[in-house]
Design a protein around this motif. Structure first.
Motif, PDB file in Angstrom:
ATOM      1  N   LYS A  11      38.368  22.533  29.779  1.00  0.00           N
ATOM      2  CA  LYS A  11      37.500  21.860  28.661  1.00  0.00           C
ATOM      3  C   LYS A  11      35.980  21.896  29.176  1.00  0.00           C
ATOM      4  O   LYS A  11      35.107  21.190  28.788  1.00  0.00           O
ATOM      5  CB  LYS A  11      37.843  20.233  28.684  1.00  0.00           C
ATOM      6  CG  LYS A  11      39.166  20.087  27.965  1.00  0.00           C
ATOM      7  CD  LYS A  11      39.854  18.518  28.181  1.00  0.00           C
ATOM      8  CE  LYS A  11      40.696  18.409  27.206  1.00  0.00           C
ATOM      9  NZ  LYS A  11      40.375  18.107  25.803  1.00  0.00           N
ATOM     10  N   GLN A  12      35.857  22.929  30.043  1.00  0.00           N
ATOM     11  CA  GLN A  12      34.549  22.906  30.529  1.00  0.00           C
ATOM     12  C   GLN A  12      33.478  23.692  29.749  1.00  0.00           C
ATOM     13  O   GLN A  12      32.011  23.198  29.708  1.00  0.00           O
ATOM     14  CB  GLN A  12      34.755  23.551  31.999  1.00  0.00           C
ATOM     15  CG  GLN A  12      35.435  24.830  31.993  1.00  0.00           C
ATOM     16  CD  GLN A  12      34.847  26.200  31.224  1.00  0.00           C
ATOM     17  OE1 GLN A  12      33.634  26.440  31.228  1.00  0.00           O
ATOM     18  NE2 GLN A  12      35.652  26.784  31.118  1.00  0.00           N
ATOM     19  N   GLY A  13      33.773  24.588  28.682  1.00  0.00           N
ATOM     20  CA  GLY A  13      32.644  24.814  27.770  1.00  0.00           C
ATOM     21  C   GLY A  13      31.581  25.901  28.123  1.00  0.00           C
ATOM     22  O   GLY A  13      30.839  26.144  27.376  1.00  0.00           O
ATOM     23  N   THR A  43      36.981  26.057  44.179  1.00  0.00           N
ATOM     24  CA  THR A  43      36.513  24.625  43.823  1.00  0.00           C
ATOM     25  C   THR A  43      36.079  25.112  42.149  1.00  0.00           C
ATOM     26  O   THR A  43      36.447  26.210  41.609  1.00  0.00           O
ATOM     27  CB  THR A  43      35.138  24.425  43.986  1.00  0.00           C
ATOM     28  OG1 THR A  43      34.154  25.424  43.926  1.00  0.00           O
ATOM     29  CG2 THR A  43      35.181  23.680  45.714  1.00  0.00           C
ATOM     30  N   LEU A  44      36.000  24.167  41.268  1.00  0.00           N
ATOM     31  CA  LEU A  44      35.882  24.287  39.835  1.00  0.00           C
ATOM     32  C   LEU A  44      34.498  25.306  39.685  1.00  0.00           C
ATOM     33  O   LEU A  44      34.448  26.002  38.978  1.00  0.00           O
ATOM     34  CB  LEU A  44      35.578  23.075  39.021  1.00  0.00           C
ATOM     35  CG  LEU A  44      35.132  22.964  37.710  1.00  0.00           C
ATOM     36  CD1 LEU A  44      36.331  23.679  36.906  1.00  0.00           C
ATOM     37  CD2 LEU A  44      34.767  21.772  37.143  1.00  0.00           C
ATOM     38  N   SER A  45      33.467  25.061  40.630  1.00  0.00           N
ATOM     39  CA  SER A  45      32.451  25.577  40.618  1.00  0.00           C
ATOM     40  C   SER A  45      32.213  27.146  40.755  1.00  0.00           C
ATOM     41  O   SER A  45      31.735  27.885  40.263  1.00  0.00           O
ATOM     42  CB  SER A  45      31.178  25.006  41.830  1.00  0.00           C
ATOM     43  OG  SER A  45      30.171  25.909  41.858  1.00  0.00           O
ATOM     44  N   ALA A  46      33.485  27.426  42.001  1.00  0.00           N
ATOM     45  CA  ALA A  46      33.661  28.898  42.116  1.00  0.00           C
ATOM     46  C   ALA A  46      34.517  29.573  41.010  1.00  0.00           C
ATOM     47  O   ALA A  46      34.068  30.598  40.724  1.00  0.00           O
ATOM     48  CB  ALA A  46      34.543  28.882  43.295  1.00  0.00           C
ATOM     49  N   ILE A  47      35.259  28.644  40.448  1.00  0.00           N
ATOM     50  CA  ILE A  47      36.152  29.377  39.208  1.00  0.00           C
ATOM     51  C   ILE A  47      35.297  29.654  38.185  1.00  0.00           C
ATOM     52  O   ILE A  47      35.264  30.739  37.512  1.00  0.00           O
ATOM     53  CB  ILE A  47      37.360  28.582  38.845  1.00  0.00           C
ATOM     54  CG1 ILE A  47      38.339  28.564  39.963  1.00  0.00           C
ATOM     55  CG2 ILE A  47      38.001  28.916  37.545  1.00  0.00           C
ATOM     56  CD1 ILE A  47      39.263  27.463  39.991  1.00  0.00           C
ATOM     57  N   LEU A  48      34.220  28.942  37.681  1.00  0.00           N
ATOM     58  CA  LEU A  48      33.479  29.226  36.689  1.00  0.00           C
ATOM     59  C   LEU A  48      32.222  30.264  36.941  1.00  0.00           C
ATOM     60  O   LEU A  48      31.616  30.590  35.690  1.00  0.00           O
ATOM     61  CB  LEU A  48      32.739  27.560  36.315  1.00  0.00           C
ATOM     62  CG  LEU A  48      33.619  26.648  35.794  1.00  0.00           C
ATOM     63  CD1 LEU A  48      32.793  25.453  35.586  1.00  0.00           C
ATOM     64  CD2 LEU A  48      34.517  27.195  34.810  1.00  0.00           C
ATOM     65  N   GLN A  49      32.292  30.772  38.187  1.00  0.00           N
ATOM     66  CA  GLN A  49      31.578  31.984  38.403  1.00  0.00           C
ATOM     67  C   GLN A  49      32.376  33.351  38.169  1.00  0.00           C
ATOM     68  O   GLN A  49      31.817  34.276  38.441  1.00  0.00           O
ATOM     69  CB  GLN A  49      31.074  31.993  39.887  1.00  0.00           C
ATOM     70  CG  GLN A  49      30.148  30.716  40.171  1.00  0.00           C
ATOM     71  CD  GLN A  49      29.482  30.708  41.393  1.00  0.00           C
ATOM     72  OE1 GLN A  49      29.028  31.539  42.257  1.00  0.00           O
ATOM     73  NE2 GLN A  49      29.728  29.346  42.128  1.00  0.00           N
ATOM     74  N   ALA A  99      39.887  27.292  24.291  1.00  0.00           N
ATOM     75  CA  ALA A  99      40.440  28.554  24.998  1.00  0.00           C
ATOM     76  C   ALA A  99      40.917  29.518  23.862  1.00  0.00           C
ATOM     77  O   ALA A  99      41.289  29.040  22.674  1.00  0.00           O
ATOM     78  CB  ALA A  99      41.563  28.091  25.910  1.00  0.00           C
ATOM     79  N   GLU A 100      40.850  30.543  24.182  1.00  0.00           N
ATOM     80  CA  GLU A 100      41.416  31.875  23.149  1.00  0.00           C
ATOM     81  C   GLU A 100      42.955  31.885  23.627  1.00  0.00           C
ATOM     82  O   GLU A 100      43.148  31.871  24.855  1.00  0.00           O
ATOM     83  CB  GLU A 100      40.795  33.164  23.462  1.00  0.00           C
ATOM     84  CG  GLU A 100      41.430  34.102  22.456  1.00  0.00           C
ATOM     85  CD  GLU A 100      40.917  35.418  23.111  1.00  0.00           C
ATOM     86  OE1 GLU A 100      41.498  36.667  22.329  1.00  0.00           O
ATOM     87  OE2 GLU A 100      39.915  35.874  23.656  1.00  0.00           O
TER      88      GLU A 100
END
Length: 236
Positions: free
Chosen positions: A224-226, A182-188, A2-3
């Protein structure tokens, strides 16, 4: 990784985050003709929302949607929808569209399909997502060891919304039944912003960076998802 944007006081943090959110929402509108802003409840982002609402952005082209919600009616003191209406859907930002999560179903599990359909209609990628973090390492309503957590953290699930039943604690309070992105949604989201204040949460954040167990500290799944950049905003 993370920044980190760390500030000497909360006023500087608020001004910086307001500026960053405003510019990213404007960029989204310029590129797509509209923007989607995912927001969390809580006392930490409250001054950010209040200040942002006074910015003369093209709010009619911005859809604001909740990151998570307690499964309570809008009249309840714990309602994130009511909190956002009272602190962000004000001033210039009164022109924005707000999408809540709580619907007419008795339980979050029953309400999940309707919530999923509503969120699937949002313009993606989302432009900005504001997350908080609890002293237990939760973010959104992704609580440690919660019922529904494992499924919500599976990026391949493709689901946007997940019904969560948290284990009751000082952090959750009485309202353990939740709906969460979900994590999937946040990563969008193009821009993921984790907002924390105080020495205790800084310590929790550093602990999250050191370990790898996402069920123990779900905020690790974001840090930590990168795949997507995360910016951490902190002030004492």
């Amino acid at each position: 990784m993370a920044e980190e944007k760390f500030y000497s006081d909360r006023e500087r943090l608020v001004q910086a985050l307001v500026h960053d959110c405003a510019s990213e929402l404007q960029k989204g509108i310029k590129e797509q003709g509209q923007a989607t802003f995912l927001v969390s409840g809580g006392s930490t982002p409250k001054p950010v929302y209040q200040e942002l609402s006074k910015r003369p952005l093209p709010w009619s082209k911005i859809t604001i949607a909740l990151v998570d919600e307690r499964w309570v009616d809008k009249s309840h003191s714990g309602s994130n929808q009511a909190f956002i209406e009272n602190n962000l859907i004000q001033n210039y930002a009164a022109e924005a569209t707000l999408l809540g999560m709580k619907n007419l179903y008795a339980t979050a599990a029953e309400g999940q399909p309707d919530c999923e359909r509503a969120y699937a209609e949002l313009s993606r990628p989302f432009d900005v997502c504001i997350l908080g973090m609890g002293n237990d390492g939760h973010t959104a309503s992704l609580f440690p060891d919660a019922q529904g957590l494992v499924q919500a953290l599976k990026p391949e699930s493709g689901k946007l919304c997940s019904a969560i039943t948290a284990k009751q604690s000082e952090v959750t309070g009485a309202n353990t039944e939740r709906m969460s992105l979900t994590l999937s949604a946040i990563l969008q989201a193009k821009n993921i912003k984790l907002l924390i204040t105080g020495e205790e949460k800084l310590k929790v954040y550093r602990e999250a960076l050191l370990g790898s167990d996402e069920i123990e500290m779900p905020v690790r799944s974001i840090l930590k998802q990168g795949l997507k950049p995360v910016t951490v905003y902190w002030a004492p």
